[in-house]
Motif scaffolding. Structure first.
Motif, PDB file in Angstrom:
ATOM      1  N   LEU A 127       0.831  -1.211   0.000  1.00 30.47           N
ATOM      2  CA  LEU A 127       0.000   0.000   0.000  1.00 30.47           C
ATOM      3  C   LEU A 127       0.863   1.257   0.000  1.00 30.47           C
ATOM      4  O   LEU A 127       0.518   2.243  -0.654  1.00 30.47           O
ATOM      5  CB  LEU A 127      -0.967  -0.011   1.195  1.00 30.47           C
ATOM      6  CG  LEU A 127      -2.180  -0.936   1.029  1.00 30.47           C
ATOM      7  CD1 LEU A 127      -3.005  -0.996   2.302  1.00 30.47           C
ATOM      8  CD2 LEU A 127      -3.068  -0.500  -0.134  1.00 30.47           C
ATOM      9  N   LEU A 130       2.023   1.671  -3.541  1.00 30.92           N
ATOM     10  CA  LEU A 130       0.893   2.100  -4.372  1.00 30.92           C
ATOM     11  C   LEU A 130       0.567   3.571  -4.129  1.00 30.92           C
ATOM     12  O   LEU A 130       0.319   4.330  -5.068  1.00 30.92           O
ATOM     13  CB  LEU A 130      -0.339   1.240  -4.076  1.00 30.92           C
ATOM     14  CG  LEU A 130      -0.290  -0.199  -4.591  1.00 30.92           C
ATOM     15  CD1 LEU A 130      -1.415  -1.024  -3.988  1.00 30.92           C
ATOM     16  CD2 LEU A 130      -0.387  -0.220  -6.108  1.00 30.92           C
ATOM     17  N   ARG A 145       1.271  -3.108 -10.552  1.00 34.34           N
ATOM     18  CA  ARG A 145       0.736  -2.449  -9.359  1.00 34.34           C
ATOM     19  C   ARG A 145      -0.757  -2.740  -9.204  1.00 34.34           C
ATOM     20  O   ARG A 145      -1.239  -2.954  -8.087  1.00 34.34           O
ATOM     21  CB  ARG A 145       0.986  -0.938  -9.440  1.00 34.34           C
ATOM     22  CG  ARG A 145       2.401  -0.556  -9.025  1.00 34.34           C
ATOM     23  CD  ARG A 145       2.845   0.745  -9.659  1.00 34.34           C
ATOM     24  NE  ARG A 145       1.948   1.845  -9.332  1.00 34.34           N
ATOM     25  CZ  ARG A 145       1.801   2.944 -10.085  1.00 34.34           C
ATOM     26  NH1 ARG A 145       2.469   3.066 -11.222  1.00 34.34           N
ATOM     27  NH2 ARG A 145       0.980   3.883  -9.715  1.00 34.34           N
ATOM     28  N   TYR A 149      -2.404  -4.702  -5.988  1.00 35.39           N
ATOM     29  CA  TYR A 149      -3.528  -4.217  -5.191  1.00 35.39           C
ATOM     30  C   TYR A 149      -4.596  -5.299  -5.045  1.00 35.39           C
ATOM     31  O   TYR A 149      -5.117  -5.535  -3.955  1.00 35.39           O
ATOM     32  CB  TYR A 149      -4.140  -2.959  -5.814  1.00 35.39           C
ATOM     33  CG  TYR A 149      -5.384  -2.510  -5.080  1.00 35.39           C
ATOM     34  CD1 TYR A 149      -5.294  -1.936  -3.821  1.00 35.39           C
ATOM     35  CD2 TYR A 149      -6.654  -2.712  -5.627  1.00 35.39           C
ATOM     36  CE1 TYR A 149      -6.419  -1.562  -3.124  1.00 35.39           C
ATOM     37  CE2 TYR A 149      -7.794  -2.341  -4.934  1.00 35.39           C
ATOM     38  CZ  TYR A 149      -7.668  -1.763  -3.676  1.00 35.39           C
ATOM     39  OH  TYR A 149      -8.789  -1.410  -2.988  1.00 35.39           O
ATOM     40  N   GLU A 153      -6.033  -7.126  -1.592  1.00 35.84           N
ATOM     41  CA  GLU A 153      -7.462  -7.180  -1.265  1.00 35.84           C
ATOM     42  C   GLU A 153      -7.910  -8.619  -1.019  1.00 35.84           C
ATOM     43  O   GLU A 153      -8.705  -8.894  -0.140  1.00 35.84           O
ATOM     44  CB  GLU A 153      -8.272  -6.618  -2.446  1.00 35.84           C
ATOM     45  CG  GLU A 153      -8.238  -5.125  -2.519  1.00 35.84           C
ATOM     46  CD  GLU A 153      -9.554  -4.544  -2.035  1.00 35.84           C
ATOM     47  OE1 GLU A 153     -10.466  -4.436  -2.852  1.00 35.84           O
ATOM     48  OE2 GLU A 153      -9.648  -4.219  -0.844  1.00 35.84           O
ATOM     49  N   SER A 201      -6.903  -0.787   2.750  1.00 36.13           N
ATOM     50  CA  SER A 201      -6.910  -1.230   1.359  1.00 36.13           C
ATOM     51  C   SER A 201      -8.256  -0.939   0.692  1.00 36.13           C
ATOM     52  O   SER A 201      -8.327  -0.684  -0.507  1.00 36.13           O
ATOM     53  CB  SER A 201      -6.523  -2.706   1.237  1.00 36.13           C
ATOM     54  OG  SER A 201      -7.547  -3.531   1.688  1.00 36.13           O
ATOM     55  N   PRO A 206      -8.070   1.957  -6.739  1.00 37.27           N
ATOM     56  CA  PRO A 206      -7.106   1.447  -7.730  1.00 37.27           C
ATOM     57  C   PRO A 206      -7.116   2.229  -9.044  1.00 37.27           C
ATOM     58  O   PRO A 206      -6.171   2.150  -9.812  1.00 37.27           O
ATOM     59  CB  PRO A 206      -7.551  -0.001  -7.939  1.00 37.27           C
ATOM     60  CG  PRO A 206      -8.973  -0.029  -7.524  1.00 37.27           C
ATOM     61  CD  PRO A 206      -9.112   0.985  -6.417  1.00 37.27           C
TER      62      PRO A 206
ATOM     63  N   HIS B  14     -11.578  -1.172 -11.639  1.00 37.04           N
ATOM     64  CA  HIS B  14     -10.204  -1.052 -11.187  1.00 37.04           C
ATOM     65  C   HIS B  14      -9.399  -0.017 -11.962  1.00 37.04           C
ATOM     66  O   HIS B  14      -8.322   0.358 -11.539  1.00 37.04           O
ATOM     67  CB  HIS B  14      -9.505  -2.412 -11.262  1.00 37.04           C
ATOM     68  CG  HIS B  14      -9.973  -3.342 -10.193  1.00 37.04           C
ATOM     69  ND1 HIS B  14      -9.337  -3.482  -8.996  1.00 37.04           N
ATOM     70  CD2 HIS B  14     -11.070  -4.143 -10.125  1.00 37.04           C
ATOM     71  CE1 HIS B  14      -9.988  -4.339  -8.232  1.00 37.04           C
ATOM     72  NE2 HIS B  14     -11.046  -4.761  -8.905  1.00 37.04           N
TER      73      HIS B  14
END
Ligand SMILES: [Zn+2]
Ligand SMILES: [Zn+2]
Lengths: 217, 205
Positions: A127, A130, A145, A149, A153, A201, A206, B14
Protein backbone atom coordinates in the motif's frame (compact mmCIF):
# COMPACT_ATOMS: atom_id res chain seq x y z
CA UNK A 1 -0.54 1.35 -25.93
CA UNK A 2 -3.93 1.56 -27.56
CA UNK A 3 -6.25 4.35 -26.55
CA UNK A 4 -8.88 2.60 -24.54
CA UNK A 5 -11.59 5.07 -23.57
CA UNK A 6 -11.77 5.95 -19.90
CA UNK A 7 -15.00 6.87 -18.17
CA UNK A 8 -13.92 10.37 -17.19
CA UNK A 9 -13.06 11.27 -20.82
CA UNK A 10 -16.46 10.15 -22.06
CA UNK A 11 -18.33 11.98 -19.32
CA UNK A 12 -19.41 8.67 -17.79
CA UNK A 13 -19.33 7.54 -14.22
CA UNK A 14 -19.68 4.04 -12.78
CA UNK A 15 -21.60 3.33 -9.59
CA UNK A 16 -19.19 1.56 -7.25
CA UNK A 17 -22.02 -0.23 -5.46
CA UNK A 18 -24.18 -1.64 -8.26
CA UNK A 19 -21.96 -1.11 -11.32
CA UNK A 20 -24.45 0.98 -13.26
CA UNK A 21 -22.97 3.24 -15.93
CA UNK A 22 -24.30 6.79 -15.74
CA UNK A 23 -23.74 9.92 -17.79
CA UNK A 24 -22.67 12.98 -15.87
CA UNK A 25 -25.23 15.73 -16.01
CA UNK A 26 -23.76 18.97 -17.39
CA UNK A 27 -22.06 21.19 -14.86
CA UNK A 28 -20.77 18.29 -12.82
CA UNK A 29 -17.21 19.55 -12.75
CA UNK A 30 -17.32 19.32 -8.99
CA UNK A 31 -17.77 15.56 -9.24
CA UNK A 32 -14.07 15.14 -8.73
CA UNK A 33 -14.28 12.98 -5.66
CA UNK A 34 -13.12 15.72 -3.31
CA UNK A 35 -16.20 15.27 -1.16
CA UNK A 36 -17.56 18.75 -1.89
CA UNK A 37 -20.97 18.97 -3.51
CA UNK A 38 -20.80 15.37 -4.55
CA UNK A 39 -24.52 14.92 -4.47
CA UNK A 40 -25.33 13.03 -7.66
CA UNK A 41 -26.99 9.78 -6.74
CA UNK A 42 -27.08 6.53 -8.69
CA UNK A 43 -30.53 6.23 -10.27
CA UNK A 44 -30.60 2.51 -9.56
CA UNK A 45 -29.28 2.09 -6.01
CA UNK A 46 -29.24 5.69 -4.71
CA UNK A 47 -25.59 5.50 -3.63
CA UNK A 48 -23.59 8.67 -4.13
CA UNK A 49 -21.75 8.70 -7.45
CA UNK A 50 -18.12 9.73 -7.33
CA UNK A 51 -15.41 9.59 -9.94
CA UNK A 52 -12.92 8.45 -7.31
CA UNK A 53 -13.21 7.37 -3.71
CA UNK A 54 -13.18 10.55 -1.60
CA UNK A 55 -9.84 11.64 -0.10
CA UNK A 56 -8.40 8.27 -1.04
CA UNK A 57 -4.73 9.16 -0.46
CA UNK A 58 -5.24 10.90 2.88
CA UNK A 59 -7.58 8.26 4.26
CA UNK A 60 -5.46 5.34 3.14
CA UNK A 61 -2.30 6.90 4.60
CA UNK A 62 -4.04 7.64 7.90
CA UNK A 63 -5.43 4.11 8.23
CA UNK A 64 -2.15 2.54 7.17
CA UNK A 65 -0.14 4.52 9.72
CA UNK A 66 -2.68 3.75 12.44
CA UNK A 67 -2.48 0.05 11.51
CA UNK A 68 1.32 0.16 11.66
CA UNK A 69 1.21 1.77 15.12
CA UNK A 70 -1.01 -1.11 16.27
CA UNK A 71 1.24 -3.68 14.61
CA UNK A 72 4.23 -2.81 16.83
CA UNK A 73 2.59 -3.77 20.16
CA UNK A 74 0.91 -6.67 18.37
CA UNK A 75 4.34 -8.18 17.77
CA UNK A 76 6.16 -7.04 20.90
CA UNK A 77 3.48 -7.87 23.45
CA UNK A 78 2.51 -11.48 24.14
CA UNK A 79 -0.79 -12.55 22.60
CA UNK A 80 -1.53 -15.54 24.82
CA UNK A 81 -0.60 -17.01 28.24
CA UNK A 82 -0.51 -20.73 28.86
CA UNK A 83 -0.48 -21.62 32.53
CA UNK A 84 -0.08 -25.10 33.98
CA UNK A 85 0.65 -26.38 37.51
CA UNK A 86 4.20 -25.12 37.76
CA UNK A 87 4.76 -23.19 34.61
CA UNK A 88 3.58 -19.91 33.09
CA UNK A 89 4.44 -19.26 29.47
CA UNK A 90 3.67 -16.07 27.51
CA UNK A 91 3.55 -16.44 23.72
CA UNK A 92 4.13 -13.79 21.10
CA UNK A 93 3.08 -14.25 17.47
CA UNK A 94 6.59 -15.35 16.54
CA UNK A 95 7.06 -17.73 19.47
CA UNK A 96 3.72 -19.31 18.52
CA UNK A 97 5.04 -20.00 15.04
CA UNK A 98 8.27 -21.48 16.44
CA UNK A 99 6.31 -23.69 18.83
CA UNK A 100 4.12 -24.95 16.00
CA UNK A 101 7.25 -25.78 14.01
CA UNK A 102 8.69 -27.71 16.96
CA UNK A 103 5.37 -29.49 17.54
CA UNK A 104 6.04 -31.21 14.24
CA UNK A 105 3.82 -29.19 11.90
CA UNK A 106 6.15 -27.16 9.72
CA UNK A 107 3.40 -26.82 7.10
CA UNK A 108 1.01 -25.16 9.52
CA UNK A 109 3.86 -23.09 10.96
CA UNK A 110 4.51 -21.73 7.48
CA UNK A 111 0.81 -20.96 7.00
CA UNK A 112 0.58 -19.12 10.34
CA UNK A 113 3.82 -17.27 9.60
CA UNK A 114 2.44 -16.22 6.23
CA UNK A 115 -0.91 -15.08 7.62
CA UNK A 116 0.45 -13.28 10.69
CA UNK A 117 3.76 -11.83 9.48
CA UNK A 118 4.11 -11.97 5.70
CA UNK A 119 0.61 -10.77 4.80
CA UNK A 120 0.54 -7.71 7.15
CA UNK A 121 4.08 -6.70 6.15
CA UNK A 122 3.20 -7.19 2.48
CA UNK A 123 0.16 -4.99 2.99
CA UNK A 124 2.18 -2.20 4.60
CA UNK A 125 4.80 -2.30 1.85
CA UNK A 126 2.39 -2.76 -1.05
CA UNK A 127 0.00 0.00 0.00
CA UNK A 128 2.89 2.39 0.68
CA UNK A 129 4.35 1.72 -2.78
CA UNK A 130 0.89 2.10 -4.37
CA UNK A 131 0.25 5.36 -2.53
CA UNK A 132 3.62 6.96 -3.28
CA UNK A 133 3.68 5.95 -6.95
CA UNK A 134 0.05 6.97 -7.55
CA UNK A 135 0.48 10.30 -5.78
CA UNK A 136 3.39 11.04 -8.10
CA UNK A 137 1.29 10.00 -11.09
CA UNK A 138 3.94 7.47 -11.99
CA UNK A 139 3.49 5.33 -15.10
CA UNK A 140 5.87 2.69 -13.74
CA UNK A 141 4.68 -0.93 -13.79
CA UNK A 142 1.02 0.02 -13.77
CA UNK A 143 -0.29 -3.43 -14.61
CA UNK A 144 1.86 -5.05 -11.88
CA UNK A 145 0.74 -2.45 -9.36
CA UNK A 146 -2.90 -3.06 -10.26
CA UNK A 147 -2.39 -6.80 -9.76
CA UNK A 148 -0.56 -6.19 -6.48
CA UNK A 149 -3.53 -4.22 -5.19
CA UNK A 150 -5.94 -7.00 -6.07
CA UNK A 151 -3.69 -9.54 -4.35
CA UNK A 152 -3.66 -7.42 -1.17
CA UNK A 153 -7.46 -7.18 -1.27
CA UNK A 154 -7.82 -10.92 -1.79
CA UNK A 155 -5.56 -12.21 0.98
CA UNK A 156 -5.85 -9.41 3.57
CA UNK A 157 -8.46 -10.92 5.84
CA UNK A 158 -6.59 -14.22 6.29
CA UNK A 159 -4.41 -12.42 8.82
CA UNK A 160 -7.23 -12.86 11.31
CA UNK A 161 -6.06 -16.49 11.65
CA UNK A 162 -3.99 -16.03 14.81
CA UNK A 163 -6.76 -14.06 16.52
CA UNK A 164 -9.14 -16.98 15.99
CA UNK A 165 -6.54 -19.47 17.23
CA UNK A 166 -6.07 -17.56 20.50
CA UNK A 167 -9.83 -17.17 20.94
CA UNK A 168 -10.47 -20.87 20.36
CA UNK A 169 -7.70 -22.00 22.71
CA UNK A 170 -8.94 -19.59 25.40
CA UNK A 171 -12.39 -21.14 25.24
CA UNK A 172 -11.06 -24.70 25.13
CA UNK A 173 -8.22 -24.89 27.60
CA UNK A 174 -10.15 -24.56 30.86
CA UNK A 175 -8.79 -27.15 33.28
CA UNK A 176 -8.79 -24.96 36.43
CA UNK A 177 -5.37 -25.35 38.07
CA UNK A 178 -4.09 -28.00 35.69
CA UNK A 179 -4.01 -25.94 32.54
CA UNK A 180 -5.35 -22.56 31.42
CA UNK A 181 -5.03 -20.32 28.39
CA UNK A 182 -5.66 -16.59 28.68
CA UNK A 183 -5.56 -13.96 25.95
CA UNK A 184 -3.04 -11.13 26.46
CA UNK A 185 -3.23 -7.59 25.05
CA UNK A 186 -1.08 -8.37 21.97
CA UNK A 187 -4.00 -10.22 20.42
CA UNK A 188 -6.24 -7.15 20.70
CA UNK A 189 -3.63 -5.00 18.97
CA UNK A 190 -3.24 -7.65 16.30
CA UNK A 191 -6.99 -7.82 15.68
CA UNK A 192 -7.08 -4.05 15.34
CA UNK A 193 -4.13 -4.14 12.94
CA UNK A 194 -5.97 -6.53 10.64
CA UNK A 195 -9.18 -4.46 10.71
CA UNK A 196 -7.31 -1.21 10.06
CA UNK A 197 -5.29 -2.65 7.15
CA UNK A 198 -8.54 -3.95 5.64
CA UNK A 199 -10.07 -0.49 5.88
CA UNK A 200 -6.87 0.98 4.44
CA UNK A 201 -6.91 -1.23 1.36
CA UNK A 202 -10.63 -0.57 0.92
CA UNK A 203 -10.12 3.19 0.97
CA UNK A 204 -7.42 3.07 -1.69
CA UNK A 205 -8.86 3.67 -5.15
CA UNK A 206 -7.11 1.45 -7.73
CA UNK A 207 -8.25 3.76 -10.52
CA UNK A 208 -5.71 6.27 -9.20
CA UNK A 209 -2.96 3.94 -10.46
CA UNK A 210 -4.06 4.75 -14.01
CA UNK A 211 -4.60 8.46 -13.51
CA UNK A 212 -1.98 11.16 -13.91
CA UNK A 213 0.58 11.61 -16.61
CA UNK A 214 0.48 9.17 -19.50
CA UNK A 215 4.16 8.42 -19.52
CA UNK A 216 3.69 5.34 -21.65
CA UNK A 217 2.52 7.18 -24.78
CA UNK B 1 -29.66 12.39 -11.45
CA UNK B 2 -27.49 10.91 -14.15
CA UNK B 3 -28.92 9.21 -17.15
CA UNK B 4 -28.32 5.49 -17.03
CA UNK B 5 -27.66 2.92 -19.70
CA UNK B 6 -27.11 -0.31 -17.88
CA UNK B 7 -27.48 -2.82 -20.65
CA UNK B 8 -24.93 -1.48 -23.12
CA UNK B 9 -21.86 -0.32 -21.27
CA UNK B 10 -19.57 -1.64 -18.59
CA UNK B 11 -16.85 0.23 -16.73
CA UNK B 12 -13.84 -1.52 -15.18
CA UNK B 13 -13.95 -0.78 -11.44
CA UNK B 14 -10.20 -1.05 -11.19
CA UNK B 15 -9.11 1.40 -13.89
CA UNK B 16 -12.20 3.20 -15.24
CA UNK B 17 -11.92 1.85 -18.79
CA UNK B 18 -15.23 1.76 -20.67
CA UNK B 19 -16.35 -1.34 -22.55
CA UNK B 20 -19.31 -2.25 -24.67
CA UNK B 21 -21.02 -5.18 -23.04
CA UNK B 22 -21.31 -8.40 -24.97
CA UNK B 23 -22.96 -11.75 -24.39
CA UNK B 24 -20.55 -14.16 -22.73
CA UNK B 25 -20.19 -17.77 -23.75
CA UNK B 26 -20.53 -20.59 -21.28
CA UNK B 27 -17.68 -20.49 -18.77
CA UNK B 28 -16.24 -17.32 -20.24
CA UNK B 29 -14.69 -14.58 -18.09
CA UNK B 30 -14.37 -11.09 -19.57
CA UNK B 31 -11.19 -9.32 -18.46
CA UNK B 32 -10.13 -5.71 -18.72
CA UNK B 33 -7.63 -5.18 -21.55
CA UNK B 34 -5.84 -2.47 -19.58
CA UNK B 35 -5.55 -3.78 -16.00
CA UNK B 36 -6.56 -7.46 -16.42
CA UNK B 37 -9.22 -7.27 -13.70
CA UNK B 38 -12.30 -9.43 -14.10
CA UNK B 39 -15.15 -7.46 -15.69
CA UNK B 40 -17.89 -10.04 -15.85
CA UNK B 41 -18.30 -13.77 -15.96
CA UNK B 42 -20.80 -16.17 -17.40
CA UNK B 43 -23.39 -17.06 -14.78
CA UNK B 44 -22.99 -20.77 -14.27
CA UNK B 45 -25.51 -20.97 -11.48
CA UNK B 46 -29.17 -20.28 -12.07
CA UNK B 47 -31.21 -18.42 -9.47
CA UNK B 48 -32.65 -21.77 -8.35
CA UNK B 49 -29.20 -23.30 -7.94
CA UNK B 50 -28.00 -20.29 -5.93
CA UNK B 51 -31.05 -20.47 -3.70
CA UNK B 52 -30.46 -24.18 -3.09
CA UNK B 53 -26.85 -23.44 -2.23
CA UNK B 54 -27.82 -20.70 0.22
CA UNK B 55 -30.42 -22.88 1.94
CA UNK B 56 -27.86 -25.66 2.32
CA UNK B 57 -25.35 -23.15 3.69
CA UNK B 58 -27.95 -21.89 6.17
CA UNK B 59 -28.59 -25.40 7.51
CA UNK B 60 -24.87 -26.11 7.79
CA UNK B 61 -24.35 -22.72 9.46
CA UNK B 62 -26.88 -23.54 12.18
CA UNK B 63 -25.14 -26.85 12.81
CA UNK B 64 -21.70 -25.23 12.82
CA UNK B 65 -22.91 -22.86 15.53
CA UNK B 66 -24.82 -25.31 17.71
CA UNK B 67 -22.47 -28.28 17.69
CA UNK B 68 -19.23 -28.30 19.66
CA UNK B 69 -16.15 -27.74 17.52
CA UNK B 70 -13.41 -29.58 19.42
CA UNK B 71 -13.08 -31.46 22.70
CA UNK B 72 -9.90 -31.51 24.75
CA UNK B 73 -9.15 -34.13 27.35
CA UNK B 74 -6.66 -33.91 30.23
CA UNK B 75 -6.33 -36.44 33.06
CA UNK B 76 -9.91 -37.61 32.72
CA UNK B 77 -11.35 -34.08 32.46
CA UNK B 78 -12.99 -32.89 29.28
CA UNK B 79 -13.57 -29.47 27.80
CA UNK B 80 -15.34 -28.53 24.60
CA UNK B 81 -16.64 -25.35 23.04
CA UNK B 82 -18.95 -23.90 20.42
CA UNK B 83 -18.56 -20.63 18.53
CA UNK B 84 -20.59 -18.79 21.17
CA UNK B 85 -18.44 -20.36 23.85
CA UNK B 86 -15.47 -18.73 22.13
CA UNK B 87 -17.21 -15.35 21.94
CA UNK B 88 -18.21 -15.42 25.62
CA UNK B 89 -14.80 -16.65 26.78
CA UNK B 90 -13.05 -13.74 25.06
CA UNK B 91 -15.52 -11.29 26.57
CA UNK B 92 -14.90 -12.65 30.08
CA UNK B 93 -11.13 -12.60 29.59
CA UNK B 94 -11.03 -8.82 29.05
CA UNK B 95 -10.66 -9.07 25.28
CA UNK B 96 -14.00 -7.55 24.34
CA UNK B 97 -12.56 -6.16 21.11
CA UNK B 98 -11.70 -9.67 19.98
CA UNK B 99 -15.02 -10.98 21.22
CA UNK B 100 -16.89 -8.45 19.08
CA UNK B 101 -14.64 -9.18 16.09
CA UNK B 102 -15.33 -12.90 16.36
CA UNK B 103 -19.07 -12.37 16.85
CA UNK B 104 -19.42 -10.05 13.83
CA UNK B 105 -17.14 -11.81 11.31
CA UNK B 106 -18.14 -15.37 12.22
CA UNK B 107 -21.74 -15.02 13.34
CA UNK B 108 -23.67 -11.82 12.65
CA UNK B 109 -22.28 -10.92 9.22
CA UNK B 110 -22.45 -14.46 7.77
CA UNK B 111 -25.97 -14.79 9.18
CA UNK B 112 -26.97 -11.43 7.68
CA UNK B 113 -25.41 -12.31 4.34
CA UNK B 114 -27.24 -15.63 4.08
CA UNK B 115 -30.56 -14.14 5.20
CA UNK B 116 -30.31 -11.32 2.66
CA UNK B 117 -29.34 -13.68 -0.14
CA UNK B 118 -32.11 -16.10 0.77
CA UNK B 119 -34.67 -13.30 0.80
CA UNK B 120 -33.52 -11.70 -2.47
CA UNK B 121 -33.15 -14.99 -4.34
CA UNK B 122 -36.49 -16.34 -3.12
CA UNK B 123 -38.26 -13.45 -4.83
CA UNK B 124 -35.95 -13.44 -7.85
CA UNK B 125 -36.96 -17.06 -8.39
CA UNK B 126 -40.53 -15.88 -8.96
CA UNK B 127 -39.27 -13.16 -11.29
CA UNK B 128 -39.86 -10.41 -8.75
CA UNK B 129 -37.79 -7.91 -6.84
CA UNK B 130 -37.93 -8.59 -3.11
CA UNK B 131 -39.42 -5.91 -0.87
CA UNK B 132 -36.53 -3.66 0.16
CA UNK B 133 -34.48 -4.86 -2.83
CA UNK B 134 -32.40 -1.69 -3.28
CA UNK B 135 -31.26 -1.04 0.32
CA UNK B 136 -30.72 -4.77 0.92
CA UNK B 137 -28.54 -5.10 -2.18
CA UNK B 138 -26.48 -2.12 -0.96
CA UNK B 139 -26.03 -3.73 2.48
CA UNK B 140 -24.98 -6.98 0.79
CA UNK B 141 -22.35 -5.07 -1.18
CA UNK B 142 -21.04 -3.36 1.94
CA UNK B 143 -20.66 -6.66 3.80
CA UNK B 144 -17.84 -7.32 1.33
CA UNK B 145 -14.89 -9.11 2.93
CA UNK B 146 -16.18 -9.04 6.51
CA UNK B 147 -17.33 -12.66 6.71
CA UNK B 148 -14.49 -14.95 7.75
CA UNK B 149 -15.81 -18.48 8.35
CA UNK B 150 -13.16 -19.96 6.07
CA UNK B 151 -10.36 -18.35 8.10
CA UNK B 152 -11.88 -19.82 11.26
CA UNK B 153 -11.68 -23.35 9.85
CA UNK B 154 -7.95 -22.95 9.30
CA UNK B 155 -7.68 -21.40 12.77
CA UNK B 156 -9.40 -24.42 14.30
CA UNK B 157 -6.92 -26.69 12.55
CA UNK B 158 -3.99 -24.71 13.95
CA UNK B 159 -5.53 -24.74 17.44
CA UNK B 160 -6.01 -28.52 17.24
CA UNK B 161 -2.37 -29.08 16.31
CA UNK B 162 -1.19 -26.75 19.07
CA UNK B 163 -3.38 -28.42 21.67
CA UNK B 164 -2.38 -31.88 20.47
CA UNK B 165 0.99 -31.57 22.24
CA UNK B 166 -0.61 -31.33 25.68
CA UNK B 167 -4.12 -32.76 25.43
CA UNK B 168 -6.16 -35.54 23.92
CA UNK B 169 -7.93 -33.84 21.05
CA UNK B 170 -11.23 -34.98 19.55
CA UNK B 171 -12.66 -33.18 16.55
CA UNK B 172 -16.42 -32.70 17.06
CA UNK B 173 -19.18 -32.46 14.42
CA UNK B 174 -19.06 -28.64 14.52
CA UNK B 175 -15.69 -28.60 12.80
CA UNK B 176 -17.02 -30.75 9.94
CA UNK B 177 -20.01 -28.47 9.59
CA UNK B 178 -17.56 -25.57 9.34
CA UNK B 179 -15.52 -27.40 6.72
CA UNK B 180 -18.69 -28.01 4.69
CA UNK B 181 -19.62 -24.35 5.08
CA UNK B 182 -16.21 -23.34 3.73
CA UNK B 183 -16.75 -25.55 0.70
CA UNK B 184 -20.12 -23.90 0.02
CA UNK B 185 -18.60 -20.43 0.47
CA UNK B 186 -15.87 -21.32 -2.02
CA UNK B 187 -18.44 -22.42 -4.61
CA UNK B 188 -20.42 -19.25 -4.01
CA UNK B 189 -17.34 -17.00 -4.20
CA UNK B 190 -17.42 -17.23 -8.00
CA UNK B 191 -20.92 -15.75 -8.16
CA UNK B 192 -21.22 -12.10 -9.11
CA UNK B 193 -24.22 -10.89 -7.14
CA UNK B 194 -24.50 -7.80 -9.30
CA UNK B 195 -26.32 -9.96 -11.82
CA UNK B 196 -29.38 -9.53 -9.63
CA UNK B 197 -29.44 -5.84 -10.54
CA UNK B 198 -29.53 -6.74 -14.21
CA UNK B 199 -32.10 -9.53 -14.00
CA UNK B 200 -35.33 -8.36 -15.49
CA UNK B 201 -37.32 -8.47 -12.29
CA UNK B 202 -40.72 -6.97 -11.66
CA UNK B 203 -40.75 -4.31 -8.94
CA UNK B 204 -42.04 -5.41 -5.56
CA UNK B 205 -45.76 -5.02 -5.15
ZN1 LIG C 1 -25.72 2.20 -8.12
ZN1 LIG D 1 -9.41 -2.30 -15.81
Amino acid sequence: MSALPRAAELGLIACTVCGLVCRNVPGDAQLDGDGVDDAMACPRCASTLRRRKPDSFARTWALLIAAFLMYIPANVLPIMRTASLNDIDDNTIISGVVELWRAGSPNLAVIVFTASIVVPVLKFLALSVLLVSSQRGSGWARLQRAKLYRLVELIGYWSMLDVFVVALLTALVRFSVLSLVEPLPGVIFFGLTVVLTMFASMSFDPRLIWDGKDSDD
Amino acid sequence: MGKAFPEKLLICEHCDTVYRRRVLERGEVARCALCAAELERYHLLSVNAMLALILTAAIVFVQANLWPIVTLGLSGQHSSTTLWGVILAMWREHSQVVSVLVATTLFFFPLLKMSLLGWLLWFARGGRRAPGFVPLMVILHRLGPWTMSEVFVLGALVAIVKAHTYFDVTADPGIYAYAALTLLITIFAGVDLRQLWDEDLEPAA
